[in-house]
Write an enzyme that holds these catalytic residues in place. Sequence first.
Site, PDB file in Angstrom:
ATOM      1  N   TYR A  52       8.889   9.384  14.539  1.00  0.00           N
ATOM      2  CA  TYR A  52      10.060   9.067  13.715  1.00  0.00           C
ATOM      3  C   TYR A  52       9.773   9.517  12.278  1.00  0.00           C
ATOM      4  O   TYR A  52       9.825   8.751  11.320  1.00  0.00           O
ATOM      5  CB  TYR A  52      10.411   7.578  13.787  1.00  0.00           C
ATOM      6  N   GLY A  56       7.383  10.776   3.981  1.00  0.00           N
ATOM      7  CA  GLY A  56       5.998  10.310   3.802  1.00  0.00           C
ATOM      8  C   GLY A  56       5.067  11.076   4.731  1.00  0.00           C
ATOM      9  O   GLY A  56       4.014  11.589   4.321  1.00  0.00           O
ATOM     10  N   HIS A  57       5.468  11.177   6.008  1.00  0.00           N
ATOM     11  CA  HIS A  57       4.668  11.933   6.975  1.00  0.00           C
ATOM     12  C   HIS A  57       4.591  13.408   6.565  1.00  0.00           C
ATOM     13  O   HIS A  57       3.542  14.036   6.661  1.00  0.00           O
ATOM     14  CB  HIS A  57       5.287  11.864   8.376  1.00  0.00           C
ATOM     15  N   GLY A 167      -1.861   7.825   4.627  1.00  0.00           N
ATOM     16  CA  GLY A 167      -1.020   7.465   3.484  1.00  0.00           C
ATOM     17  C   GLY A 167      -1.504   6.195   2.802  1.00  0.00           C
ATOM     18  O   GLY A 167      -1.878   5.226   3.462  1.00  0.00           O
ATOM     19  N   GLN A 168      -1.429   6.201   1.481  1.00  0.00           N
ATOM     20  CA  GLN A 168      -1.799   5.033   0.672  1.00  0.00           C
ATOM     21  C   GLN A 168      -0.835   3.872   0.918  1.00  0.00           C
ATOM     22  O   GLN A 168      -1.162   2.726   0.677  1.00  0.00           O
ATOM     23  CB  GLN A 168      -1.803   5.444  -0.811  1.00  0.00           C
ATOM     24  N   MET A 204       8.800   4.686   1.844  1.00  0.00           N
ATOM     25  CA  MET A 204       9.384   5.192   3.091  1.00  0.00           C
ATOM     26  C   MET A 204       8.589   4.635   4.264  1.00  0.00           C
ATOM     27  O   MET A 204       7.357   4.523   4.202  1.00  0.00           O
ATOM     28  CB  MET A 204       9.350   6.710   3.104  1.00  0.00           C
ATOM     29  N   SER A 205       9.292   4.263   5.306  1.00  0.00           N
ATOM     30  CA  SER A 205       8.638   3.705   6.493  1.00  0.00           C
ATOM     31  C   SER A 205       9.586   3.872   7.674  1.00  0.00           C
ATOM     32  O   SER A 205      10.811   3.735   7.505  1.00  0.00           O
ATOM     33  CB  SER A 205       8.360   2.212   6.270  1.00  0.00           C
ATOM     34  N   ARG A 207       9.992   1.830   9.818  1.00  0.00           N
ATOM     35  CA  ARG A 207      10.607   0.506  10.025  1.00  0.00           C
ATOM     36  C   ARG A 207      11.813   0.276   9.120  1.00  0.00           C
ATOM     37  O   ARG A 207      12.588  -0.645   9.375  1.00  0.00           O
ATOM     38  CB  ARG A 207       9.575  -0.597   9.817  1.00  0.00           C
TER      39      ARG A 207
HETATM   40  P1  AMP Z   1       3.001   5.680  10.948  1.00  0.00           P
HETATM   41  O1  AMP Z   1       3.749   6.732  11.689  1.00  0.00           O
HETATM   42  O2  AMP Z   1       3.871   4.685  10.263  1.00  0.00           O
HETATM   43  O3  AMP Z   1       1.894   5.070  11.764  1.00  0.00           O
HETATM   44  O4  AMP Z   1       2.270   6.433   9.752  1.00  0.00           O
HETATM   45  C1  AMP Z   1       1.481   7.567   9.956  1.00  0.00           C
HETATM   46  C2  AMP Z   1       0.831   7.941   8.655  1.00  0.00           C
HETATM   47  O5  AMP Z   1       1.823   8.170   7.662  1.00  0.00           O
HETATM   48  C3  AMP Z   1      -0.088   6.855   8.095  1.00  0.00           C
HETATM   49  O6  AMP Z   1      -1.244   7.441   7.528  1.00  0.00           O
HETATM   50  C4  AMP Z   1       0.766   6.211   7.041  1.00  0.00           C
HETATM   51  O7  AMP Z   1       0.029   5.586   6.010  1.00  0.00           O
HETATM   52  C5  AMP Z   1       1.516   7.413   6.515  1.00  0.00           C
HETATM   53  N1  AMP Z   1       2.733   7.022   5.815  1.00  0.00           N
HETATM   54  C6  AMP Z   1       3.735   6.231   6.302  1.00  0.00           C
HETATM   55  N2  AMP Z   1       4.667   6.033   5.359  1.00  0.00           N
HETATM   56  C7  AMP Z   1       4.254   6.699   4.249  1.00  0.00           C
HETATM   57  C8  AMP Z   1       4.780   6.866   2.936  1.00  0.00           C
HETATM   58  N3  AMP Z   1       5.908   6.297   2.559  1.00  0.00           N
HETATM   59  N4  AMP Z   1       4.081   7.620   2.057  1.00  0.00           N
HETATM   60  C9  AMP Z   1       2.917   8.205   2.443  1.00  0.00           C
HETATM   61  N5  AMP Z   1       2.361   8.070   3.656  1.00  0.00           N
HETATM   62  C10 AMP Z   1       3.019   7.329   4.548  1.00  0.00           C
END
Ligand code: AMP
Length: 300
Positions: A52, A56-57, A167-168, A204-205, A207
């Site tokens: 998704y 950010g990704h 990501g931080q 960004m997330s 979720r």
């Molecule tokens: P996820 O798909 O949510 O498990 O995230 C995968 C990677 O993307 C992880 O390293 C997260 O920290 C990074 N990530 C998610 N959201 C952000 C964001 N808003 N800014 C930077 N990195 C992000």
Amino acid sequence: MRLQGGAGNQWECLMANEGKVKVIRSIQEMQSIARELRSKGERIGFVPTMGYLHRGHLNLIETARDKADKVVVSIFVNRIQFGPNEDFQRYPHDFDHDLAACEEAGVDYIFYPEEEEMYPKGYSTYINEEACSKRLCGISRPHHFRCVLTVVGKLFNIVQPDFAVFGQKDAQQAAVIKKMAADLHLSIEIIVNRTIREEDGLAMSSRNAYLTSRQREDAGVIYQALQKAKELVDSGIVNTDRVQAETSNILQSKRRLRVIYVEIVNPETMEPIKEIVSGKSLLAVAVWVDEVRLIDNILL
Ligand code: AMP
């Protein structure tokens, strides 16, 4: 493939098309690709995700693209890292969108395994970090980091990257992964990129897709609270309790928000600190926006 410019670009376009992203579903195939790339001296950059994909990704992918010969993105929603009452069942997914986004971003391989491939019947090995992972989110999600480390460790062994980008936004996750890499002598560089935010500052997330427009509006206060904390520290206030209290008050000013934690910690160990030292103190927060759990942080 983007067709831009004059005739001089035709060859470049053909080359770009040749680099079309390949979707790999089997562990064995991913490992054999990784072995081959490494034997040719190609540098592999890796971005693990749960799909998704958002900006950010894409920012992590861009960093990987800049530093690697080949970029691998994994898309795997790791069921075991979700608690029994958490959102695994409704976690958003859209593989076609992710594929197009990866294509556009110049990703070389998407590793997209089935759950049975990653955790076959009888699976019983886990990676446990016993300090950093026990704090902050580790308190309300007791098995979470054990399962994150397990899947990241497995993915590292499958993709065999030279470096991986995180990501931080998930500061504790990044710290725990760095600790695992150091403790287990992994020869994989861990890179942590800044948090990418929406216009009003909300991190960004994936979720965020759960939020109704009213919840989304209230969630904007998270970044306002973090920024207010930073202002206080910049104005000379170093007392942790005072800054935490102010941050909680701002968060609680929204009816839909409930604070899970607001803590100022050492950014590497996640240990609480008494006095804020500029550039070495992380304010980390987790909140419920009604039934949606969000986290964020800022370096003070
Ligand atoms: P996820 O798909 O949510 O498990 O995230 C995968 C990677 O993307 C992880 O390293 C997260 O920290 C990074 N990530 C998610 N959201 C952000 C964001 N808003 N800014 C930077 N990195 C992000």
